[in-house]
Motif scaffolding. Structure first.
Motif, PDB file in Angstrom:
ATOM      1  N   GLY A 127     131.161 107.305  41.122  1.00 30.34           N
ATOM      2  CA  GLY A 127     132.081 106.224  41.452  1.00 30.34           C
ATOM      3  C   GLY A 127     133.512 106.560  41.069  1.00 30.34           C
ATOM      4  O   GLY A 127     134.456 106.291  41.809  1.00 30.34           O
ATOM      5  N   GLU A 128     133.673 107.196  39.905  1.00 34.81           N
ATOM      6  CA  GLU A 128     135.008 107.548  39.397  1.00 34.81           C
ATOM      7  C   GLU A 128     135.488 108.912  39.911  1.00 34.81           C
ATOM      8  O   GLU A 128     136.656 109.257  39.760  1.00 34.81           O
ATOM      9  CB  GLU A 128     134.974 107.580  37.867  1.00 34.81           C
ATOM     10  CG  GLU A 128     134.694 106.232  37.216  1.00 34.81           C
ATOM     11  CD  GLU A 128     135.953 105.406  37.048  1.00 34.81           C
ATOM     12  OE1 GLU A 128     137.050 105.987  37.082  1.00 34.81           O
ATOM     13  OE2 GLU A 128     135.828 104.183  36.887  1.00 34.81           O
ATOM     14  N   LYS A 129     134.530 109.694  40.453  1.00 30.22           N
ATOM     15  CA  LYS A 129     134.834 111.053  40.924  1.00 30.22           C
ATOM     16  C   LYS A 129     135.430 111.936  39.818  1.00 30.22           C
ATOM     17  O   LYS A 129     136.360 112.713  40.046  1.00 30.22           O
ATOM     18  CB  LYS A 129     135.757 111.010  42.143  1.00 30.22           C
ATOM     19  CG  LYS A 129     135.107 110.340  43.352  1.00 30.22           C
ATOM     20  CD  LYS A 129     136.007 110.381  44.574  1.00 30.22           C
ATOM     21  CE  LYS A 129     135.279 109.883  45.814  1.00 30.22           C
ATOM     22  NZ  LYS A 129     134.684 108.553  45.676  1.00 30.22           N
ATOM     23  N   ARG A 130     134.876 111.803  38.618  1.00 26.51           N
ATOM     24  CA  ARG A 130     135.298 112.632  37.483  1.00 26.51           C
ATOM     25  C   ARG A 130     134.197 112.606  36.429  1.00 26.51           C
ATOM     26  O   ARG A 130     133.310 111.748  36.465  1.00 26.51           O
ATOM     27  CB  ARG A 130     136.618 112.127  36.880  1.00 26.51           C
ATOM     28  CG  ARG A 130     136.525 110.715  36.293  1.00 26.51           C
ATOM     29  CD  ARG A 130     137.892 110.168  35.893  1.00 26.51           C
ATOM     30  NE  ARG A 130     137.799 108.794  35.439  1.00 26.51           N
ATOM     31  CZ  ARG A 130     137.787 108.426  34.151  1.00 26.51           C
ATOM     32  NH1 ARG A 130     137.853 109.345  33.188  1.00 26.51           N
ATOM     33  NH2 ARG A 130     137.711 107.145  33.816  1.00 26.51           N
ATOM     34  N   SER A 131     134.267 113.536  35.495  1.00 28.89           N
ATOM     35  CA  SER A 131     133.296 113.564  34.401  1.00 28.89           C
ATOM     36  C   SER A 131     133.746 112.654  33.272  1.00 28.89           C
ATOM     37  O   SER A 131     134.940 112.612  32.919  1.00 28.89           O
ATOM     38  CB  SER A 131     133.130 114.998  33.883  1.00 28.89           C
ATOM     39  OG  SER A 131     132.505 115.795  34.877  1.00 28.89           O
ATOM     40  N   ILE A 132     132.785 111.910  32.719  1.00 29.40           N
ATOM     41  CA  ILE A 132     133.066 110.926  31.661  1.00 29.40           C
ATOM     42  C   ILE A 132     132.040 111.143  30.549  1.00 29.40           C
ATOM     43  O   ILE A 132     130.864 111.387  30.838  1.00 29.40           O
ATOM     44  CB  ILE A 132     132.942 109.486  32.217  1.00 29.40           C
ATOM     45  CG1 ILE A 132     133.929 109.263  33.366  1.00 29.40           C
ATOM     46  CG2 ILE A 132     133.170 108.448  31.126  1.00 29.40           C
ATOM     47  CD1 ILE A 132     133.784 107.909  34.057  1.00 29.40           C
ATOM     48  N   PRO A 133     132.451 111.068  29.271  1.00 27.67           N
ATOM     49  CA  PRO A 133     131.461 111.214  28.194  1.00 27.67           C
ATOM     50  C   PRO A 133     130.486 110.039  28.166  1.00 27.67           C
ATOM     51  O   PRO A 133     130.882 108.894  28.383  1.00 27.67           O
ATOM     52  CB  PRO A 133     132.321 111.252  26.917  1.00 27.67           C
ATOM     53  CG  PRO A 133     133.618 110.620  27.299  1.00 27.67           C
ATOM     54  CD  PRO A 133     133.817 110.883  28.754  1.00 27.67           C
ATOM     55  N   LEU A 134     129.209 110.343  27.937  1.00 31.21           N
ATOM     56  CA  LEU A 134     128.173 109.309  27.819  1.00 31.21           C
ATOM     57  C   LEU A 134     127.518 109.442  26.450  1.00 31.21           C
ATOM     58  O   LEU A 134     127.065 110.522  26.070  1.00 31.21           O
ATOM     59  CB  LEU A 134     127.132 109.474  28.923  1.00 31.21           C
ATOM     60  CG  LEU A 134     125.932 108.511  28.882  1.00 31.21           C
ATOM     61  CD1 LEU A 134     126.385 107.066  29.075  1.00 31.21           C
ATOM     62  CD2 LEU A 134     124.896 108.886  29.939  1.00 31.21           C
ATOM     63  N   SER A 135     127.453 108.335  25.724  1.00 30.22           N
ATOM     64  CA  SER A 135     126.870 108.328  24.384  1.00 30.22           C
ATOM     65  C   SER A 135     125.370 108.618  24.418  1.00 30.22           C
ATOM     66  O   SER A 135     124.664 108.215  25.351  1.00 30.22           O
ATOM     67  CB  SER A 135     127.105 106.970  23.724  1.00 30.22           C
ATOM     68  OG  SER A 135     126.351 106.846  22.533  1.00 30.22           O
TER      69      SER A 135
END
Length: 211
Positions: A127-135
């Motif tokens: 959805g964001e078209k980027r990598s995001i940290p996930l806990s």
């Protein structure tokens, strides 16, 4: 009847399936709620948080609810159906039964151990078209949501692609085999189900008695 659509993992209300179904509901003058399950904080995502967020969308006047869930949204919908009697129907699109057992092996043992040690991992968010940290809390939370807990007799339609490369169709076959009230329709598609949306819509209309 209130209709709510739950998008999948690392997805959004702008996903192709969400938009397609939203448009189809609009055409029959029926409201389909599509909450953003990321709530601006994908890093702290858990199934427990999704369940609480969706339950908060239910009408306070006990209007019955039909949940339509895709992938992890489908798994979340199934557990909501177990917990809330207001939910009277489930439509699950390639539901993520056994999600961790399918996903974690693809990451590999070393990567999972590093995630556990460092408390977060970078995940590509479509959805964001980027990598995001996930806990890592996502994993420990998800581990408690087992299919064996899903015992409420609730009318359930599962639509799953026979070529699904993310959640093998065996996961839905096993679930349907153990739950006699579940109707499983196998489609000639992959996890995205993009080529069978018309077929999916016709099955949803029939199952939900929509115009």
């Amino acid at each position: 009847m209130q209709y709510i659509y739950l998008h999948g993992f690392a997805s959004s209300p702008n996903s192709a399936k969400a938009q397609d179904l939203g448009d189809r509901f609009t055409q029959i003058h029926t409201k389909l709620k599509i909450p953003d399950l990321n709530v601006g904080d994908f890093s702290q995502l858990t199934i427990t948080r999704q369940i609480a967020q969706v339950a908060a969308e239910f009408s306070k006047d006990s209007t019955p609810v039909t949940l339509i869930g895709s992938s992890l949204g489908g798994l979340t919908a199934a557990h909501l159906g177990q917990q809330y009697l207001q939910i009277q129907r489930l439509v699950l699109l390639a539901p993520a039964f056994g999600f961790l057992s399918h996903w974690l092996p693809k990451l590999g043992d070393q990567e999972v151990q590093r995630w556990q040690q460092e408390k977060s991992i970078m995940v590509y968010h479509y959805g964001e078209k980027r990598s995001i940290p996930l806990s890592y809390d996502f994993v420990t939370d998800a581990a408690q949501y087992q299919e064996k807990l899903l015992q409420r007799l609730i009318p359930t339609l599962i639509l799953h692609g026979k070529k699904d490369e993310v959640i093998p169709i065996e996961a839905s076959r096993d679930f349907a085999r153990c739950h006699s009230w579940v109707k499983l329709i196998e489609l000639d598609s992959d996890h995205a189900l993009g080529n069978v949306m018309e077929e999916i819509w016709q099955e949803i209309r029939l199952f939900c008695h929509l115009p």
